[in-house]
Write a protein that holds these residues in place. Sequence first.
Motif, mmCIF file in Angstrom:
data_model
loop_
_atom_site.group_PDB
_atom_site.id
_atom_site.type_symbol
_atom_site.label_atom_id
_atom_site.label_comp_id
_atom_site.label_asym_id
_atom_site.label_seq_id
_atom_site.Cartn_x
_atom_site.Cartn_y
_atom_site.Cartn_z
ATOM 1 N N ASP A 1 0.852 -1.127 -0.198
ATOM 2 C CA ASP A 1 0.066 -0.209 -0.154
ATOM 3 C C ASP A 1 0.975 1.251 0.110
ATOM 4 O O ASP A 1 0.617 2.340 -0.735
ATOM 5 C CB ASP A 1 -1.051 0.056 1.244
ATOM 6 N N HIS A 2 1.974 1.337 0.555
ATOM 7 C CA HIS A 2 2.793 2.390 0.610
ATOM 8 C C HIS A 2 3.524 2.685 -0.679
ATOM 9 O O HIS A 2 3.540 3.755 -1.115
ATOM 10 C CB HIS A 2 4.049 2.126 1.898
ATOM 11 N N ILE A 3 3.743 1.727 -1.334
ATOM 12 C CA ILE A 3 4.385 1.690 -2.579
ATOM 13 C C ILE A 3 3.468 2.193 -3.793
ATOM 14 O O ILE A 3 3.918 2.985 -4.495
ATOM 15 C CB ILE A 3 5.312 0.478 -2.924
ATOM 16 N N VAL A 4 2.278 1.585 -3.797
ATOM 17 C CA VAL A 4 1.258 1.858 -4.610
ATOM 18 C C VAL A 4 1.029 3.320 -4.391
ATOM 19 O O VAL A 4 0.593 4.146 -5.422
ATOM 20 C CB VAL A 4 0.073 1.056 -4.253
ATOM 21 N N LYS A 5 1.017 3.825 -2.930
ATOM 22 C CA LYS A 5 0.511 5.307 -2.820
ATOM 23 C C LYS A 5 1.714 6.229 -3.315
ATOM 24 O O LYS A 5 1.171 7.271 -4.320
ATOM 25 C CB LYS A 5 0.429 5.678 -1.543
ATOM 26 N N LEU A 6 3.057 5.975 -3.137
ATOM 27 C CA LEU A 6 3.868 6.662 -3.826
ATOM 28 C C LEU A 6 3.819 6.952 -5.484
ATOM 29 O O LEU A 6 4.041 7.693 -6.066
ATOM 30 C CB LEU A 6 5.421 6.168 -3.371
ATOM 31 N N PHE A 7 3.195 5.792 -5.918
ATOM 32 C CA PHE A 7 3.296 5.545 -7.519
ATOM 33 C C PHE A 7 2.046 6.277 -7.841
ATOM 34 O O PHE A 7 2.140 7.236 -8.650
ATOM 35 C CB PHE A 7 3.108 4.290 -7.758
ATOM 36 N N GLU A 8 0.884 6.512 -7.237
ATOM 37 C CA GLU A 8 -0.164 7.005 -7.432
ATOM 38 C C GLU A 8 0.153 8.441 -7.403
ATOM 39 O O GLU A 8 -0.470 9.454 -8.164
ATOM 40 C CB GLU A 8 -1.402 6.638 -6.697
ATOM 41 N N GLU A 9 0.872 8.850 -6.344
ATOM 42 C CA GLU A 9 1.133 10.526 -6.154
ATOM 43 C C GLU A 9 2.270 10.758 -7.259
ATOM 44 O O GLU A 9 2.807 12.209 -7.142
ATOM 45 C CB GLU A 9 1.869 10.615 -5.010
ATOM 46 N N LYS A 10 2.891 9.876 -8.045
ATOM 47 C CA LYS A 10 3.620 10.293 -9.092
ATOM 48 C C LYS A 10 5.189 10.467 -8.400
ATOM 49 O O LYS A 10 6.127 11.169 -9.065
ATOM 50 C CB LYS A 10 3.484 11.269 -10.143
ATOM 51 N N ALA A 11 5.475 10.140 -7.147
ATOM 52 C CA ALA A 11 6.677 10.395 -6.746
ATOM 53 C C ALA A 11 7.830 9.157 -6.899
ATOM 54 O O ALA A 11 9.049 9.550 -7.011
ATOM 55 C CB ALA A 11 6.723 10.119 -5.094
ATOM 56 N N ILE A 12 7.418 7.984 -7.444
ATOM 57 C CA ILE A 12 8.146 6.922 -8.087
ATOM 58 C C ILE A 12 7.447 6.373 -9.460
ATOM 59 O O ILE A 12 6.234 6.654 -9.618
ATOM 60 C CB ILE A 12 8.438 5.919 -7.170
ATOM 61 N N GLY A 13 8.472 5.825 -10.054
ATOM 62 C CA GLY A 13 7.938 5.171 -11.328
ATOM 63 C C GLY A 13 8.259 3.891 -11.526
ATOM 64 O O GLY A 13 7.527 3.142 -12.260
ATOM 65 N N GLY A 14 9.083 3.177 -10.507
ATOM 66 C CA GLY A 14 9.269 1.794 -10.337
ATOM 67 C C GLY A 14 9.873 1.393 -9.071
ATOM 68 O O GLY A 14 10.075 2.262 -8.096
ATOM 69 N N VAL A 15 10.059 0.295 -8.882
ATOM 70 C CA VAL A 15 10.701 -0.277 -7.662
ATOM 71 C C VAL A 15 11.637 -1.452 -7.828
ATOM 72 O O VAL A 15 11.120 -2.448 -8.638
ATOM 73 C CB VAL A 15 9.484 -0.711 -6.619
ATOM 74 N N LYS A 16 12.516 -1.534 -7.301
ATOM 75 C CA LYS A 16 13.742 -2.612 -7.377
ATOM 76 C C LYS A 16 13.241 -3.494 -5.941
ATOM 77 O O LYS A 16 13.478 -3.080 -4.909
ATOM 78 C CB LYS A 16 15.121 -2.231 -7.286
ATOM 79 N N MET A 17 12.648 -4.546 -5.953
ATOM 80 C CA MET A 17 12.057 -5.299 -4.914
ATOM 81 C C MET A 17 13.170 -6.278 -4.522
ATOM 82 O O MET A 17 13.339 -7.557 -5.028
ATOM 83 C CB MET A 17 10.954 -6.137 -5.275
#
Length: 307
Positions: free
Chosen positions: A150-166
């Motif tokens: 949920d944290h990562i999805v929120k950052l993506f929806e806010e356009k703070a990130i475009g991707g994630v290295k898991m």
Amino acid sequence: MPKPLFRGVCASTITPFNSRGELDLALLPAHVDWIISEGANAISPLGSSGEFPVMEVEDRKRVLEAALEANNGRVPVVAGTHAYSTQHTIELSKHAERAGADSLLIVPPYYMAPTPSQAMTHYRRIAEAVSIPVVLYHNVPLTCVDFTTDHIVKLFEEKAIGGVKMSNPEPDRICQLLQATGGDLFVYAGLDTVAFEGLCHGAHGWISGIPSMVPRAAQQLYTAIAIDGDLPAARAIWKKLGPLMRIQFSSYLSKGEGAHWFSVMKAVLNMIGPPVGDPQPPILPLQENYRKDIGKMLAELDYRVKS
């Protein structure tokens, strides 16, 4: 418009040092040439494999500029601009954008272990300062910051990130992110132990030790799974890659003694590619008792091991 993120195999390039611990950037062009000739779809200077914690800000800028010059626009460059402080991270990120990086790889603030909400604000402030995409480097063991899906999805929806290295040992964390965002968030397998499963779930690419040591073999696995959908072929490739992955992460997985992943990485690169030097202490060169077995693994992957 922001630059698009890459798909495929990304090699984390190393930072070469001489025996006195000084930067030896003359070694970098041959290393970058070899990585690209091996079929990497992107390179990532100054990730964990770039030993960024051992350098001050100005030296890190020099390393990135040298890597960009060596790459000369051939493949996308995902620049590691992580630092503990938001101020220094923004300084490094702005420099990377000006220098020509295509995107940024940023691990959460480490050591002081900020709360997830504090670390989210860190990413928001970085995104406000640059226009190229940010890839969040999710690495709980080395940062103590555990962003939930949920944290990562929120950052993506806010356009703070475009991707994630898991870099997470649970393959389902990759699956959750892909399903939660419909594949719009670029999700990369960031740990070799979950690369096979992550790519099968539909990860957009792979950034970890195997792609950085043996990019050609990593590209073969990515192609078999992500492009050809040929699981029997992928299993045969992974059967050869698995032993190298297990010895590379032996100390990491045991949480104790064994081969250190970065000692393995630099040893392998010196065995099959242009010289890259040794790790900076406290990480030491790979113990001799591992080298013979690794040489056999590399030969099995059709690499010529230097005597």
